[in-house]
Every structure is written in structure tokens, then in C-alpha cells.
Design an enzyme around this catalytic site. Structure first.
Site, PDB file in Angstrom:
ATOM      1  CG  ASN A   8      -1.732   1.190   1.426  1.00  0.00           C
ATOM      2  OD1 ASN A   8      -1.827   2.020   0.522  1.00  0.00           O
ATOM      3  ND2 ASN A   8      -2.351   1.319   2.596  1.00  0.00           N
ATOM      4  CE  LYS A  10      -0.204   3.248   4.659  1.00  0.00           C
ATOM      5  NZ  LYS A  10      -0.182   3.354   6.103  1.00  0.00           N
ATOM      6  CG  HIS A 100      -5.872   1.841   5.174  1.00  0.00           C
ATOM      7  ND1 HIS A 100      -5.456   2.815   6.051  1.00  0.00           N
ATOM      8  CD2 HIS A 100      -4.835   0.965   5.065  1.00  0.00           C
ATOM      9  CE1 HIS A 100      -4.221   2.537   6.445  1.00  0.00           C
ATOM     10  NE2 HIS A 100      -3.826   1.424   5.863  1.00  0.00           N
ATOM     11  CD  GLU A 102      -2.955   5.532   6.709  1.00  0.00           C
ATOM     12  OE1 GLU A 102      -2.881   5.530   5.466  1.00  0.00           O
ATOM     13  OE2 GLU A 102      -2.053   5.068   7.440  1.00  0.00           O
ATOM     14  CD  GLU A 170      -3.551  -2.488   7.453  1.00  0.00           C
ATOM     15  OE1 GLU A 170      -2.428  -2.700   7.009  1.00  0.00           O
ATOM     16  OE2 GLU A 170      -4.206  -1.476   7.183  1.00  0.00           O
ATOM     17  N   GLY A 176       2.408   2.283  10.764  1.00  0.00           N
ATOM     18  CA  GLY A 176       3.384   3.356  10.595  1.00  0.00           C
ATOM     19  C   GLY A 176       4.080   3.764  11.883  1.00  0.00           C
ATOM     20  CB  SER A 214       5.149  -1.724  12.053  1.00  0.00           C
ATOM     21  OG  SER A 214       4.727  -0.390  12.272  1.00  0.00           O
TER      22      SER A 214
HETATM   23  P1  PGA Z   1       2.798   0.292   7.685  1.00  0.00           P
HETATM   24  O1  PGA Z   1       1.346   0.501   7.030  1.00  0.00           O
HETATM   25  O2  PGA Z   1       3.354  -0.981   7.116  1.00  0.00           O
HETATM   26  O3  PGA Z   1       3.583   1.507   7.270  1.00  0.00           O
HETATM   27  O4  PGA Z   1       2.605   0.200   9.157  1.00  0.00           O
HETATM   28  C1  PGA Z   1       0.480  -0.568   6.862  1.00  0.00           C
HETATM   29  C2  PGA Z   1      -0.829  -0.094   6.272  1.00  0.00           C
HETATM   30  O5  PGA Z   1      -1.269   1.006   6.620  1.00  0.00           O
HETATM   31  O6  PGA Z   1      -1.439  -0.784   5.442  1.00  0.00           O
END
Ligand code: PGA
Length: 251
Positions: A8, A10, A100, A102, A170, A176, A214
Site C-alpha cells: 500500500n 499510500k 483502511h 486512514e 491492521e 506506521g 509495521s
Molecule cells: P505500515 O502501514 O506498514 O507503514 O505500518 C500498513 C498499512 O497502513 O497498510
């Protein structure tokens, strides 16, 4: 079940950096073609970069699936700024990420919206990656399973089956942040998700359940060896070609 390693990206990348990343992924895969026997790889760039990734995929002969990071809740029409599921299909996408955290957080996306988007995406022939996960305060309050169960029951439309849906667990606090859930916590939640899917679907055992938050080469082997973890949804580490492919090698 073949693992799915989904990147992803983003809201990251430029034309130049996307080219470099695609060349890096192609090179890392060429160095170890066996990784493609173990895993399916999926790239979800920003909408604007989808045609470029598609073009680079063909030029470099990279064996990856293509997906969007979201889609509109309606079919094509007068919806300024939106991108429809049909448009994603037209550009060669096979997948779309929905719900997601976000999107849920910054765009107030409810389970109901996710459910409507998923039904529409299924209708157009896309596979949906439906994201669920608790916040840190949910977990501290002992409500992680309740939150995930509610998201699952409200976000999955009746069109869901193992051929058109992937679930991504998640934990919001792991995205992140560099923090990952412990393998025991991941095992418990993925088992719980499988049980919830069983209540709804005949082919619940074939649905891939990804872990996200992460994930990186250093922790991928342990996470991907956890029961009911059928792949990863990877943010930060998917922007580095060697790390992304190394996560597949860890599977
Ligand atoms: P990350 O993001 O690997 O940077 O923690 C995962 C995601 O948001 O799908």
C-alpha cells in the site's frame, strides 16, 4: 494457500520514484524467481500512478497484481474528485483496498460506506481487501475483538466470498509506528476473524486474512508463519523494493 504480499504505497511517489521502485522490484524478483511460487504480490499505488505502474509492469515483465487504495461509493457520474470501481477495472486493477483505517479516520468512512463500496467493487469484478482493526484505547479497554467483530459484521456485503474478498487485520496503533502486535495477539485475532467468517460464509477457510502494521523483513518470517496469517498489507516497507520482496522471501 499462497500468501498475498500487498504493498500500500499510500500518498507517496513521483513519476521518477515510481519508475525506480518498479525497476527495483523487478530486479529483486529476478534475483530470486522462487519467491513468485510462494507468494502473490500486489501493488496499490496512488490512482495517478496506476497507468505508469501498469506500463512499467509490462515493460519489465514484473509479475504483480495491481490495485487501487479506495474507490467511490457510486458508479460513474457527477462526483467531482471521485474514482469509480469501473475506472479501476478499466486501468487493469484486480484489487481494491477498502476501509483502511486512514480512510475511516481522515474521511469518516463508516462500516456502511465500506460495505456499499465493496458490493459495488464485487459487481465490477474487483477483489476487495477489507480492512479492520482496533485502536490502542480499544485494545487497552479489552474491546479489540468486539470492535473487529462489529466492523466485520457491518462492512462485509452479501456478495462476499473467498474468490472476491481478502480481510486485512491492521491494529491502528501498529500502522506506521514501528510497533507490531505480538505473534500471540496476531494468532488470537486471526483465529477470531476466521471464526467470525465461518458464521457468515461457507468458504471461510479459503479467505485470505492479511496482517498489516509495521511489517518489515525483520519481523515478517515470524508474523507470516503465524496460523491464519495468509499474507501482509505493507505500507512503509513496500516503498523500498528490496524490503518489499524480502518480506515475500520471508514467507
Ligand atoms: P505500515 O502501514 O506498514 O507503514 O505500518 C500498513 C498499512 O497502513 O497498510
Amino acid at each position: 494457500m499462497k500468501k498475498l504480499i500487498a504493498g500500500n504505497w499510500k500518498m507517496n511517489g513521483t513519476v521518477a520514484s515510481v519508475r525506480t521502485l518498479m525497476e527495483g522490484i523487478a530486479g529483486a524478483m529476478e534475483d530470486d524467481l522462487s519467491v513468485l511460487d510462494k507468494c502473490d504480490f500486489l501493488l496499490c499505488p496512488a490512482y495517478l500512478h496506476l497507468p505508469l505502474v501498469q506500463q512499467m509492469k509490462k515493460i519489465l515483465g514484473v509479475s504483480v497484481f495491481l490495485g487501487g487504495q479506495d474507490c467511490a461509493v457510486t458508479d460513474d457520474g457527477a462526483y467531482t474528485g471521485d474514482v469509480s470501481a469501473a475506472m479501476l477495472c478499466d486501468l487493469g486493477c484486480e484489487y481494491v483496498i477498502l476501509g483502511h483505517s486512514e480512510r475511516r479516520h481522515y474521511h469518516d468512512e463508516s462500516d456502511d460506506i465500506v460495505c456499499q463500496k465493496a458490493a459495488l467493487a464485487h459487481n465490477k469484478g474487483l477483489q476487495t481487501i477489507i480492512c479492520v482493526g482496533e485502536t490502542e484505547s480499544d485494545r487497552d479497554a479489552g474491546k479489540a475483538e468486539d470492535v473487529v467483530a462489529a466492523q466485520l459484521s457491518r462492512s462485509l456485503p452479501d456478495t462476499v466470498n473467498a474468490d472476491n474478498t481478502v480481510i486485512a487485520y491492521e491494529p491502528v496503533w501498529a500502522i506506521g509506528t514501528g510497533k507490531t502486535a505480538t505473534p500471540d495477539d496476531v494468532a488470537a485475532m486471526h483465529k477470531f476473524i476466521r471464526k467470525k467468517l465461518q458464521e457468515k460464509l461457507a468458504d471461510f477457510n479459503r479467505i485470505r486474512i492479511l496482517y498489516g502494521g509495521s511489517m518489515k523483513p525483520e519481523n515478517a518470517a515470524e508474523l507470516l508463519a503465524t496460523p491464519n496469517v495468509d499474507g501482509g498489507l505493507i505500507g512503509g516497507a513496500s516503498l523500498k523494493a528490496e524490503q518489499f520482496v524480502a518480506i515475500g522471501q520471508a514467507a
